[in-house]
Design a protein around this motif. Structure first.
Motif, mmCIF file in Angstrom:
data_model
loop_
_atom_site.group_PDB
_atom_site.id
_atom_site.type_symbol
_atom_site.label_atom_id
_atom_site.label_comp_id
_atom_site.label_asym_id
_atom_site.label_seq_id
_atom_site.Cartn_x
_atom_site.Cartn_y
_atom_site.Cartn_z
ATOM 1 N N UNK A 77 130.117 13.780 56.222
ATOM 2 C CA UNK A 77 129.236 12.672 55.873
ATOM 3 C C UNK A 77 127.758 13.044 55.974
ATOM 4 N N UNK A 78 127.434 14.011 56.821
ATOM 5 C CA UNK A 78 126.031 14.386 57.010
ATOM 6 C C UNK A 78 125.498 15.238 55.865
ATOM 7 N N UNK A 79 126.341 16.043 55.250
ATOM 8 C CA UNK A 79 125.830 16.972 54.240
ATOM 9 C C UNK A 79 125.177 16.272 53.035
ATOM 10 N N UNK A 80 125.721 15.174 52.506
ATOM 11 C CA UNK A 80 124.985 14.492 51.434
ATOM 12 C C UNK A 80 123.628 13.967 51.887
ATOM 13 N N UNK A 81 123.540 13.510 53.135
ATOM 14 C CA UNK A 81 122.244 13.076 53.660
ATOM 15 C C UNK A 81 121.250 14.222 53.668
ATOM 16 N N UNK A 82 121.677 15.382 54.160
ATOM 17 C CA UNK A 82 120.818 16.565 54.207
ATOM 18 C C UNK A 82 120.455 17.013 52.794
ATOM 19 N N UNK A 83 121.381 16.902 51.882
ATOM 20 C CA UNK A 83 121.145 17.309 50.498
ATOM 21 C C UNK A 83 120.087 16.431 49.838
ATOM 22 N N UNK A 84 120.187 15.130 50.010
ATOM 23 C CA UNK A 84 119.193 14.221 49.430
ATOM 24 C C UNK A 84 117.817 14.482 50.037
ATOM 25 N N UNK A 85 117.771 14.709 51.348
ATOM 26 C CA UNK A 85 116.495 14.983 52.014
ATOM 27 C C UNK A 85 115.883 16.288 51.514
ATOM 28 N N UNK A 86 116.703 17.307 51.319
ATOM 29 C CA UNK A 86 116.199 18.582 50.804
ATOM 30 C C UNK A 86 115.606 18.407 49.414
ATOM 31 N N UNK A 87 116.306 17.685 48.560
ATOM 32 C CA UNK A 87 115.812 17.461 47.202
ATOM 33 C C UNK A 87 114.504 16.674 47.203
#
Length: 314
Positions: free
Chosen positions: A293-303
């Motif tokens: 569940x955390x990886x999409x959060x990190x992905x959006x933040x990176x983008x």
């Protein structure tokens, strides 16, 4: 044909671009909330859809729970969940009104005697919790929990009685920081970037930046990982880079780093995108679901960080 006033149809990013690959990753792995957040930020999605998805995590006490922050499982409201909810509302420009009034009442109810927030309220006991997030009966005030919340409320010009003592706590905590760690510094930056007293915030940020460099809390050269220590208690490889502190060019933390250091940091961030299109988490993995569940959060933040620095248009 779309009705008049309807949101524009999503625009698909160019095939195999970093944004396209990230989109496929989000549709494959993300919760409904992060799917709508991605659509809002990059596909002209509706803020109403984000708010509706966020409501699933809201409790009757005005706080948020239900593993909104993935490392705290269970239904009960927690300060870290509620801070996460405020970040979502701020991202879609909906951080105000009766919803935030209810949030402030919840924050008041769980505050420590000095008016600040604990990282974890004792009501979390009995539910699965990351081992690096201790649950204690009489938790102390934490800048980690309080700083981002106070910063977001000031950023959105929210005024509530709870804010006065909580703001005083943040000033005292930030200005007395001596030996610190990256997540605490990030919380301090979240407060300082929106604190109303701008000269005081700039002076505090200048001192904090010197501390970050003296204590080597930011990894300035991604090609020399071994030359920079990981903070005590962090997972192996849980480094923090300039972009982790200065998420946007207008952050006070941007002045802590040279253009070359920031450029290397952003190059490293872009290169971290994995084959599946998502970005990795660097903190300790303790169970499959929180990591997923955390990886999409990190992905959006990176983008969002890459876009804020002009690394791509989307």
């Amino acid at each position: 044909m779309a009705e008049s006033g309807a949101s524009p149809l999503p625009t698909t990013p160019p095939a195999r671009s970093p944004l396209f690959r990230a989109e496929q990753f989000v549709w494959l792995t993300a919760r409904v909330l992060e799917q709508h957040l991605f659509a809002y930020h990059f596909l002209h999605g509706s803020p109403d859809a984000v708010e509706a998805a966020l409501d699933a995590y809201r409790n009757d006490d005005g706080g948020y729970g239900h593993a909104l922050e993935p490392d705290l499982r269970g239904p009960v409201s927690q300060p870290l969940h509620t801070a996460h909810a405020l970040r979502v509302l701020d991202a879609v420009e909906r951080c105000g009104g009766q919803r935030v009034e209810r949030v402030c009442r919840y924050l008041t109810s769980v505050s420590t005697p000095d008016g600040a927030l604990p990282a974890v309220h004792p009501s979390q006991r009995g539910y699965p919790t990351a081992p690096f997030v201790p649950v204690v009966d009489d938790p102390p005030s934490e800048l980690l929990a309080t700083g981002p919340v106070v910063g977001l409320l000031h950023r959105n010009e929210v005024w509530h009685a709870w804010l006065f003592r909580a703001t005083d706590f943040c000033w005292q905590a930030v200005e007395s920081l001596d030996k610190s760690h990256p997540y605490e510094v990030q919380a301090a930056v979240a407060f300082l970037d929106s604190a109303p007293d701008r000269p005081r915030a700039e002076a505090a940020a200048d001192r904090l930046g010197r501390l970050v460099r003296e204590q080597r809390l930011a990894l300035l050269d991604p090609d020399r990982l071994d030359a920079f220590p990981v903070a005590p208690g962090y997972a192996p490889g849980e480094h923090h880079f300039p972009h982790d502190f200065a998420r946007r060019p207008d952050s006070l933390a941007r002045a802590w780093f040279t253009d070359e250091e920031m450029s290397r940091s952003l190059d490293h961030l872009a290169a971290e995108q994995q084959e599946d299109g998502g970005w990795p988490i660097r903190w300790r993995r303790w169970a499959p679901a929180p990591a997923l569940e955390a990886r999409p959060l990190v992905t959006i933040e990176a983008l969002r960080t890459l876009r804020a620095y002009g690394r791509f248009v989307g």
